[in-house]
Design a protein around this motif. Structure first.
Motif, PDB file in Angstrom:
ATOM      1  N   ASN A  88      -7.502  -4.703  -4.919  1.00 33.31           N
ATOM      2  CA  ASN A  88      -7.397  -4.797  -3.461  1.00 33.31           C
ATOM      3  C   ASN A  88      -8.042  -3.584  -2.794  1.00 33.31           C
ATOM      4  OD1 ASN A  88      -5.341  -3.283  -4.442  1.00 33.31           O
ATOM      5  ND2 ASN A  88      -3.716  -4.436  -3.463  1.00 33.31           N
TER       6      ASN A  88
ATOM      7  N   HIS B   7       0.812  -1.212   0.000  1.00 33.12           N
ATOM      8  CA  HIS B   7       0.000   0.000   0.000  1.00 33.12           C
ATOM      9  C   HIS B   7       0.845   1.263   0.000  1.00 33.12           C
ATOM     10  CE1 HIS B   7      -4.141  -1.345   0.115  1.00 33.12           C
ATOM     11  NE2 HIS B   7      -3.704  -2.404   0.774  1.00 33.12           N
TER      12      HIS B   7
ATOM     13  N   TYR C 256      -5.259   6.971  -5.779  1.00 41.95           N
ATOM     14  CA  TYR C 256      -4.947   5.762  -5.014  1.00 41.95           C
ATOM     15  C   TYR C 256      -6.123   4.789  -5.041  1.00 41.95           C
ATOM     16  CZ  TYR C 256      -4.509   2.994  -0.744  1.00 41.95           C
ATOM     17  OH  TYR C 256      -4.484   1.989   0.165  1.00 41.95           O
TER      18      TYR C 256
ATOM     19  N   CYS D  22      -6.169   1.036  -6.596  1.00 39.39           N
ATOM     20  CA  CYS D  22      -6.578  -0.120  -5.804  1.00 39.39           C
ATOM     21  C   CYS D  22      -7.687  -0.887  -6.520  1.00 39.39           C
ATOM     22  CB  CYS D  22      -7.060   0.317  -4.430  1.00 39.39           C
ATOM     23  SG  CYS D  22      -5.728   0.724  -3.306  1.00 39.39           S
TER      24      CYS D  22
ATOM     25  N   PHE E 205      -4.191   6.775   4.705  1.00 45.27           N
ATOM     26  CA  PHE E 205      -3.462   7.318   3.561  1.00 45.27           C
ATOM     27  C   PHE E 205      -2.646   8.539   3.994  1.00 45.27           C
ATOM     28  CE2 PHE E 205      -3.170   9.887  -0.323  1.00 45.27           C
ATOM     29  CZ  PHE E 205      -2.608   8.970  -1.163  1.00 45.27           C
TER      30      PHE E 205
ATOM     31  N   ALA F  84      -9.051  -0.480  -0.808  1.00 42.22           N
ATOM     32  CA  ALA F  84      -8.331   0.741  -0.476  1.00 42.22           C
ATOM     33  C   ALA F  84      -8.415   1.006   1.021  1.00 42.22           C
ATOM     34  CB  ALA F  84      -8.924   1.911  -1.245  1.00 42.22           C
ATOM     35  N   LEU F  85      -7.332   1.507   1.561  1.00 39.75           N
ATOM     36  CA  LEU F  85      -7.347   1.875   2.975  1.00 39.75           C
ATOM     37  C   LEU F  85      -8.015   3.237   3.141  1.00 39.75           C
ATOM     38  CD1 LEU F  85      -3.722   0.784   3.875  1.00 39.75           C
ATOM     39  CD2 LEU F  85      -5.826  -0.384   4.459  1.00 39.75           C
TER      40      LEU F  85
END
Length: 418
Positions: free
Chosen positions: A368, A330, A359, A363, A376, A370-371
């Motif tokens: 995958n 990440h 971002y 993702c 971030f 995303a945070l």
DNA sequence: CATCCACAGGAAAACGCGGTTG
DNA sequence: CAACCGCGTTTTCCTGTGGATG
């Protein structure tokens, strides 16, 4: 068919001739530009044992590390008067010559003591790669008994211990263990230290002396205080090399390894200045030297200041790409999302929000999750900390407060990882 | 001068995961 | 085997804020 054969033959002959010529000319060309005469002297690992110690002697004869050497020696001198000095703990950053100095001192001290009919021996235990308690004992047993390369796994620990005790109990006089990177025993360093500090002295008759080397200043604090008190120890600190020391080391290396006609002394000055500013790591300085030599051989066939500059840049590039490659997934994605818009010619800065959108897109592509933006945000500060981006908080008035992300990497690196 | 944007960054809750206990 | 910890990571929630703008 015959035509083709003939053609092939022709081609072969002419081709061979051409290539041969090419090899010859290239060889001559390269030889003409070669700076390196003996590459082994730039790489300690490749140097044979006796040659290595010869180089070391020469280095120490140039009065490098004099302060540290005298500290160690005065620590050892009680032995000459038949007294046993306490154990020593050597601190110092990587590449400050701890191991090298210690081995040098001990080996000379060894011969010196023997001349005076004092029984003194030392053994080097290398724990540079992390070891378990068992592996540490193993390492110790190997150093004591050179004929036995390795003890197999599955042997009980007690057996190893008695093996070591037996080996030592035959010896007389002083016995010194030099334990390199002593903090590298996982997961229970206490066990090993208890063994060598508490159990071992009781079982053997000779006088034991431990010298532990570590580059972690806080190591002592992580230890059990009861064990620590068994080592009634002295601390010796190794400062990093300064520019003068490094210059001497580099001079010696260049005299041994390089064609002196093609070396500008100013280049060595530059390298030592750079390395001492950075960390004072001698290994790094030598590495930079060999890199500069490579640059010189590829371009001008001369080692000057400009070649050093180029090598510095190359080292920088290598370091950052390595850093990028070791980032977590990440973090790498976050970095990419930052530069995703930054590479466009007319955009010089992005805000956190824009980067976060990129971002999320990235993702999505890679399927995958995303945070969160909060996370971030933390990653951005992390990347800034490592110098991979420049991010500072600015206020844009009523248009909000955000981080302004600016590129801090040369374009060639960016292209590489995008 | 008050307002208000767009995020920074602190705090706490929630999650995940290996290890331990009843 | 479930329940329970411990601990690090992640999310959610929240409050704070510098200064252009009206």
């Amino acid at each position: 068919m015959s035509d083709r054969k003939k053609l092939k033959k022709d081609c072969n002959i002419s081709g061979k001739d051409c290539t041969e010529e090419l090899i010859e000319s290239l060889h001559a060309f390269r030889k003409n530009r070669a700076i390196l005469i003996n590459p082994d002297y730039l790489d300690d690992e490749k140097l044979p044992e006796d040659e290595r110690s010869k180089v070391l002697k020469e280095i120490f004869n140039r009065n490098i590390r004099e302060k540290q050497l005298s500290r160690i020696i005065s620590h050892l001198t009680p032995i000459l008067d038949n007294a046993c000095p306490p154990s020593a703990l050597i601190y110092g950053p990587t590449g400050s010559g701890k191991t090298v100095s210690l081995i040098h001192v001990l080996s000379t001290f060894c011969t010196f003591a023997q001349k005076r009919n004092i029984e003194f021996n030392y053994y080097y235990i290398d724990l540079t790669s992390p070891k378990s308690f068992f592996a540490a004992l193993n390492e110790m047993a190997i150093s004591l008994d050179a004929t036995n390369r390795k003890y197999r796994k599955g042997i009980p620990v007690e057996y190893m211990q008695t093996k070591i005790i037996n080996a030592i109990s035959k010896m007389k006089g002083y016995l010194c263990f030099l334990i390199d990177e002593a903090d590298n025993i996982k997961p229970n360093p206490d066990l090993f230290l208890t063994f060598i500090a508490k159990t071992l002295p009781r079982k053997v008759s000779c006088r034991l002396l431990y010298i532990l080397i570590t580059n972690r200043l806080d190591w002592e604090k992580t230890l059990d205080s009861r064990i620590l008190s068994f080592f009634k120890k002295t601390d010796i600190l190794f400062e990093p090399y300064d520019a003068m020391d490094l210059l001497e080391i580099l001079k010696l290396r260049s005299e041994k390894a390089l064609d002196q006609k093609k070396v500008d002394q100013a280049a060595l000055h530059k390298i030592s200045a750079y390395a001492s500013q950075e960390t004072g790591d001698a290994r790094m300085a030598v590495e930079l030297l060999s890199k500069a030599v490579r640059v010189g051989e590829e371009t001008t066939g001369f080692l000057g200041v400009t070649e050093v500059d180029a090598a510095e840049k190359r080292l920088e590039v290598d370091k950052t790409t390595e850093l990028i490659n070791t980032l977590a997934v990440h973090q790498k994605l976050a970095l990419q999302s930052c530069y995703y818009s930054l590479i466009k010619p007319d955009i010089k800065k992005v805000t956190t929000g824009q980067a976060y959108k990129n971002y999320q897109k990235l993702c999505d592509q890679r399927q995958n999750r995303a945070l969160s933006q909060r996370r971030f945000c933390d990653m951005i500060s992390f990347l800034d900390l490592y110098g991979l981006i420049n991010a500072r908080v600015i206020s844009m008035g009523r248009y909000g407060k955000t981080r302004e992300i600016i590129s801090s990497l040369p374009e060639q690196i960016i292209e590489k990882f995008l």
